[in-house]
Each structure stands twice: as structure tokens, then as C-alpha cells.
Design a protein around this motif. Sequence first.
Motif, PDB file in Angstrom:
ATOM      1  N   GLU A  12      -0.396  15.320 -15.926  1.00 54.15           N
ATOM      2  CA  GLU A  12       0.940  15.903 -16.041  1.00 54.15           C
ATOM      3  C   GLU A  12       1.819  15.064 -16.966  1.00 54.15           C
ATOM      4  O   GLU A  12       2.527  15.595 -17.822  1.00 54.15           O
ATOM      5  CB  GLU A  12       1.565  16.026 -14.651  1.00 54.15           C
ATOM      6  N   ARG A  13       1.756  13.747 -16.818  1.00 50.48           N
ATOM      7  CA  ARG A  13       2.514  12.844 -17.693  1.00 50.48           C
ATOM      8  C   ARG A  13       2.051  12.959 -19.140  1.00 50.48           C
ATOM      9  O   ARG A  13       2.851  13.059 -20.058  1.00 50.48           O
ATOM     10  CB  ARG A  13       2.339  11.393 -17.229  1.00 50.48           C
ATOM     11  N   HIS A  69      -4.013  14.322 -11.354  1.00 51.22           N
ATOM     12  CA  HIS A  69      -2.953  15.297 -11.639  1.00 51.22           C
ATOM     13  C   HIS A  69      -1.718  14.603 -12.216  1.00 51.22           C
ATOM     14  O   HIS A  69      -1.148  15.047 -13.215  1.00 51.22           O
ATOM     15  CB  HIS A  69      -2.608  16.063 -10.362  1.00 51.22           C
ATOM     16  N   SER A 111      -3.921  21.595  -8.346  1.00 49.16           N
ATOM     17  CA  SER A 111      -3.292  22.109  -9.563  1.00 49.16           C
ATOM     18  C   SER A 111      -2.900  23.580  -9.464  1.00 49.16           C
ATOM     19  O   SER A 111      -2.558  24.197 -10.466  1.00 49.16           O
ATOM     20  CB  SER A 111      -4.236  21.919 -10.749  1.00 49.16           C
ATOM     21  N   SER A 142      -5.469  25.203 -14.861  1.00 48.29           N
ATOM     22  CA  SER A 142      -6.324  24.254 -15.571  1.00 48.29           C
ATOM     23  C   SER A 142      -7.607  24.037 -14.784  1.00 48.29           C
ATOM     24  O   SER A 142      -7.656  24.247 -13.582  1.00 48.29           O
ATOM     25  CB  SER A 142      -5.597  22.929 -15.797  1.00 48.29           C
ATOM     26  N   GLY A 201       2.637  24.716 -10.411  1.00 45.87           N
ATOM     27  CA  GLY A 201       3.261  23.754 -11.309  1.00 45.87           C
ATOM     28  C   GLY A 201       2.707  23.799 -12.721  1.00 45.87           C
ATOM     29  O   GLY A 201       2.056  24.756 -13.128  1.00 45.87           O
ATOM     30  N   ALA A 202       2.944  22.732 -13.448  1.00 49.87           N
ATOM     31  CA  ALA A 202       2.628  22.666 -14.874  1.00 49.87           C
ATOM     32  C   ALA A 202       1.135  22.779 -15.170  1.00 49.87           C
ATOM     33  O   ALA A 202       0.754  23.214 -16.254  1.00 49.87           O
ATOM     34  CB  ALA A 202       3.177  21.375 -15.460  1.00 49.87           C
ATOM     35  N   LEU A 203       0.282  22.412 -14.252  1.00 48.33           N
ATOM     36  CA  LEU A 203      -1.155  22.419 -14.518  1.00 48.33           C
ATOM     37  C   LEU A 203      -1.883  23.607 -13.883  1.00 48.33           C
ATOM     38  O   LEU A 203      -3.110  23.637 -13.838  1.00 48.33           O
ATOM     39  CB  LEU A 203      -1.786  21.105 -14.036  1.00 48.33           C
TER      40      LEU A 203
END
Length: 139
Positions: free
Chosen positions: A15-16, A11, A49, A57, A52-54
Motif C-alpha cells: 500500500e505504501r 499489505h 486485500s 489484487s 481498500g486500495a488493494l
Amino acid sequence: MHELALCESIHAIVERAAAGAAVAWVDVRIGSLRQVVPESLVACWEAVSARGALAGSRLRCEVVPAQGVCRTCAAHTTVESVLDLECGGCGGVDLVLRGGTELEVVAIELADDVGGAAAGGYADEACPEAAGAGARRRG
């Protein structure tokens, strides 16, 4: 269950790399001697996940068989488990392992603005989906 800790590391890597972009799929390559259960990894990914941003997914896993090269006869042998380190050619047990212990993030597929999958960067074309995810790769 070390799959949860592995998913937390995956993750952070994804994310990076995604830098805030929405991610549809994450492809990982797992060596067969790594002692990772792909279905457990997929289940842990869903938990890790979920926010958040993911969020949303999905994880696809490709299991890579281990290969051994016999020091006695130079035959190449597929190694099924660490308990089965025997040459398929001569039956010897002096093998040099080639692969089978990797755990790599090989591709991240970004989601497009309409919610479908956009083409992502792939390391290869063959990545069977774990747990019957049902989507097909684009490239």
C-alpha cells in the motif's frame, strides 16, 4: 495461522509503495525453511486485500529452496527441511545455511486504466503463481 499476520504486513508494504495506484499483482519470495504455506498466504491475501486500495489484487509466491555449504567438504547442498541438515557430499551435519529463510516483496505490478496488467518492476523473471492464478508476467 501466521500467514494472516504476514499478509497484513505485506499489505502495508505494498500500500505504501503503490501510493494510491491500483495494483494487479504482488510477487513475494518465500524461503522453504520459513514455514509458510503459499496456498494459505494466497487465501489470506484475498481476505486482507478485499477492501481498500488493494482490492482485487492477487498474490504470487515463489518458494526458494534453502542451500547449505558443508564446513567439512565445502559441498553445496539443497536443504529440504530443518530436520534434514545433512551434506549431500560427505553426509556431515556441519552446514552453514545460505538462504531459505527469506520473505520478501519482490515486485508490484500496477493495473492499467483499462483493467489489464501494466508492466511493473520485477526483481527477476521467474515467479510461479501460487494456487493456479493463471495470469502470466509481463516485463
